[in-house]
Design an enzyme around this catalytic site. Structure first.
Site, mmCIF file in Angstrom:
data_model
loop_
_atom_site.group_PDB
_atom_site.id
_atom_site.type_symbol
_atom_site.label_atom_id
_atom_site.label_comp_id
_atom_site.label_asym_id
_atom_site.label_seq_id
_atom_site.Cartn_x
_atom_site.Cartn_y
_atom_site.Cartn_z
ATOM 1 N N CYS A 92 23.944 -34.385 -13.461
ATOM 2 C CA CYS A 92 25.172 -35.144 -13.215
ATOM 3 C C CYS A 92 26.428 -34.355 -13.580
ATOM 4 O O CYS A 92 27.542 -34.794 -13.285
ATOM 5 C CB CYS A 92 25.136 -36.458 -13.982
ATOM 6 S SG CYS A 92 23.994 -37.648 -13.272
ATOM 7 N N LYS A 127 28.785 -33.615 -10.641
ATOM 8 C CA LYS A 127 29.612 -34.642 -9.977
ATOM 9 C C LYS A 127 31.045 -34.143 -9.799
ATOM 10 O O LYS A 127 31.565 -33.412 -10.644
ATOM 11 C CB LYS A 127 29.680 -35.896 -10.868
ATOM 12 C CG LYS A 127 28.603 -36.913 -10.593
ATOM 13 C CD LYS A 127 29.038 -38.250 -11.195
ATOM 14 C CE LYS A 127 27.909 -39.228 -11.315
ATOM 15 N NZ LYS A 127 28.344 -40.553 -11.734
ATOM 16 N N THR A 158 35.120 -52.127 -8.790
ATOM 17 C CA THR A 158 34.905 -52.149 -10.246
ATOM 18 C C THR A 158 34.187 -50.882 -10.736
ATOM 19 O O THR A 158 33.784 -50.807 -11.884
ATOM 20 C CB THR A 158 34.073 -53.382 -10.655
ATOM 21 O OG1 THR A 158 32.908 -53.452 -9.812
ATOM 22 C CG2 THR A 158 34.872 -54.660 -10.527
ATOM 23 N N ASP A 166 31.297 -49.844 -10.242
ATOM 24 C CA ASP A 166 29.996 -50.199 -10.795
ATOM 25 C C ASP A 166 28.921 -49.187 -10.428
ATOM 26 O O ASP A 166 29.141 -48.280 -9.635
ATOM 27 C CB ASP A 166 29.613 -51.619 -10.352
ATOM 28 C CG ASP A 166 29.823 -52.613 -11.489
ATOM 29 O OD1 ASP A 166 29.060 -52.502 -12.455
ATOM 30 O OD2 ASP A 166 30.745 -53.431 -11.413
ATOM 31 N N ASP A 167 27.744 -49.375 -11.038
ATOM 32 C CA ASP A 167 26.651 -48.433 -10.835
ATOM 33 C C ASP A 167 26.057 -48.544 -9.443
ATOM 34 O O ASP A 167 25.498 -47.578 -8.923
ATOM 35 C CB ASP A 167 25.555 -48.696 -11.875
ATOM 36 C CG ASP A 167 26.085 -48.519 -13.277
ATOM 37 O OD1 ASP A 167 26.385 -47.370 -13.633
ATOM 38 O OD2 ASP A 167 26.243 -49.520 -13.993
ATOM 39 N N GLY A 173 12.674 -40.507 3.899
ATOM 40 C CA GLY A 173 13.608 -39.566 3.312
ATOM 41 C C GLY A 173 14.183 -38.632 4.351
ATOM 42 O O GLY A 173 13.972 -38.819 5.557
ATOM 43 N N HIS A 174 14.919 -37.636 3.850
ATOM 44 C CA HIS A 174 15.602 -36.718 4.751
ATOM 45 C C HIS A 174 15.832 -35.405 4.002
ATOM 46 O O HIS A 174 16.231 -35.415 2.847
ATOM 47 C CB HIS A 174 16.938 -37.337 5.165
ATOM 48 C CG HIS A 174 17.618 -36.608 6.271
ATOM 49 N ND1 HIS A 174 17.284 -36.798 7.596
ATOM 50 C CD2 HIS A 174 18.620 -35.711 6.259
ATOM 51 C CE1 HIS A 174 18.060 -36.024 8.342
ATOM 52 N NE2 HIS A 174 18.878 -35.354 7.555
ATOM 53 N N THR A 175 15.574 -34.281 4.690
ATOM 54 C CA THR A 175 15.770 -32.976 4.047
ATOM 55 C C THR A 175 16.672 -32.092 4.898
ATOM 56 O O THR A 175 16.529 -32.029 6.116
ATOM 57 C CB THR A 175 14.424 -32.238 3.850
ATOM 58 O OG1 THR A 175 13.558 -33.072 3.100
ATOM 59 C CG2 THR A 175 14.628 -30.931 3.100
ATOM 60 N N ASP A 177 25.126 -47.682 -17.047
ATOM 61 C CA ASP A 177 24.335 -46.589 -17.614
ATOM 62 C C ASP A 177 25.249 -45.373 -17.767
ATOM 63 O O ASP A 177 26.269 -45.247 -17.098
ATOM 64 C CB ASP A 177 23.074 -46.280 -16.794
ATOM 65 C CG ASP A 177 23.377 -45.833 -15.373
ATOM 66 O OD1 ASP A 177 24.526 -46.006 -14.910
ATOM 67 O OD2 ASP A 177 22.453 -45.309 -14.724
HETATM 68 CO CO CO Z 1 25.390 -45.500 -13.164
HETATM 69 CO CO CO Z 2 24.940 -43.425 -9.990
HETATM 70 CO CO CO Z 3 17.177 -38.427 8.978
#
Ligand code: CO
Ligand code: CO
Ligand code: CO
Length: 346
Positions: free
Chosen positions: A14, A17, A44, A46-47, A135-137, A223
């Protein structure tokens, strides 16, 4: 070939970021969608976002991905998945399904490393009861991995950044210092024991902490991840229109975090986080520089920060300790909105 993912990145986890200040400026250009079923949006900070399906069910949606935070591909997968799923727990939700998000340099790394990252993510998701269903790569250097997660929640039981009330105590469930310890590892300054401790902490999913929050009907929590303890506490204080006092002396730190800060091991993300928070934050004159920077250290897969009414704080703390979250401690309090939203003291 032994793969060492950590050698490929400057800011892992993280810490990579974008700065919260830049993010806030960019988000101003994005109109907020209007829909009565949107129960929580980016307003807000938020997470996760929350969208009501009907009176009994809302969806919690979140995504996180980042460059390697450790050397071993399997462990990187585990930590990235634990970190992504945590945002659902922080809202009081039950994570259900997820999609892999992967950037992988196919020409620079063996395909086994790719498989190992995905396997680590799969195993951690399984521990949380989350099914990965797609998923995606993209081919990209350095590698990045994370999940987009969907969870369930009752529309009336959402735990948000805006639920902190004056008189509440603040409880944190994990020690702080993953950013410092991992930066120290790259520089050869961290003890092996502390690196192991940091990795162990990052692999703890916030499931049991979230169960305790739900049992006690907690309304405000988040968190602790990239914006650091103080950055996320500040987001909570602003969303709740209160002032939060953090007692940095009572914040548990991983191993030699303080010593490493004292030796100048301060990751760049901590300065970016401080830069964002400074104008909303008051600093006690006695607060020393190292603890100030610890407050802004970017965490990866950090603990839950809960705003807890004082009459239940002892019982809740006891339950967290019984659930194995033995470092859980009271680290501050919530008061009515003062001149600043956040005070750091010792
Ligand atoms: Co969070
Ligand atoms: Co997050
Ligand atoms: Co895709």
């Amino acid at each position: 070939m032994k793969v060492d993912l950590l050698q490929m990145v400057e800011n892992g986890g993280c810490s990579a970021k974008i700065s919260p200040k830049q993010l806030e400026e960019i988000l101003k250009y994005l109109p907020l969608p209007q829909d009565p079923n949107i129960l929580v949006d980016i307003d807000t900070h938020d997470d996760a976002g929350v969208y009501r399906v009907n009176d009994d069910l809302a969806l919690v949606l979140t995504t996180d991905f980042f460059p390697p935070v450790c050397s071993d591909p399997y462990e990187f997968g585990q930590i990235a998945a634990a970190n992504s799923i945590s945002d659902v727990y922080a809202m009081g939700g039950t994570p259900v399904v997820a999609l892999n998000i992967m950037m992988f340099p196919a020409a620079k790394l063996p395909m086994e490393a790719y498989a190992e990252i995905l396997k680590g993510g799969y195993d951690m998701a399984s521990e949380a009861g989350v099914r990965i269903i797609g998923g995606h790569t993209i081919d990209d250097y350095p590698p990045k991995y994370g999940l987009a997660v969907v969870g369930y929640i009752h529309p009336l039981k959402i735990i948000t950044n805006s639920g902190a009330k004056p008189g509440d105590s603040l409880i944190l469930t994990k020690q702080v210092g993953t950013g410092v310890i991992l930066a120290g590892q790259r520089l050869g300054m961290s003890k092996e024991k502390d690196v192991l401790e940091a990795k162990k902490l990052m692999k703890i999913i916030n499931k049991s902490g979230a169960e305790v929050m739900k049992k006690f009907n907690i309304k405000g929590a988040t968190d602790i991840t990239g914006f650091g303890l103080a950055g996320h506490a500040l987001k909570m204080a602003r969303a709740s229109n209160v002032t939060i006092n953090l007692n940095m002396k009572s914040v548990p730190l991983i191993g030699d975090t303080y010593k490493l800060l004292d030796e100048g091991c301060i990751p760049g993300a901590a300065f970016r986080n401080l830069d964002y928070a400074e104008k909303y934050t008051g600093f006690d004159e006695k607060l020393d520089y190292n603890l100030r920077m610890a407050a802004f250290d970017a965490q990866t897969s950090g603990g839950l920060l809960m705003s807890v009414p004082s009459e239940i704080v002892d019982k809740l703390l006891y339950e967290l300790h019984s659930a194995g979250l033995t470092s859980s401690s009271i680290i501050g309090s919530v008061i009515g909105k003062g001149e600043k939203n956040l005070y750091l003291y010792m």
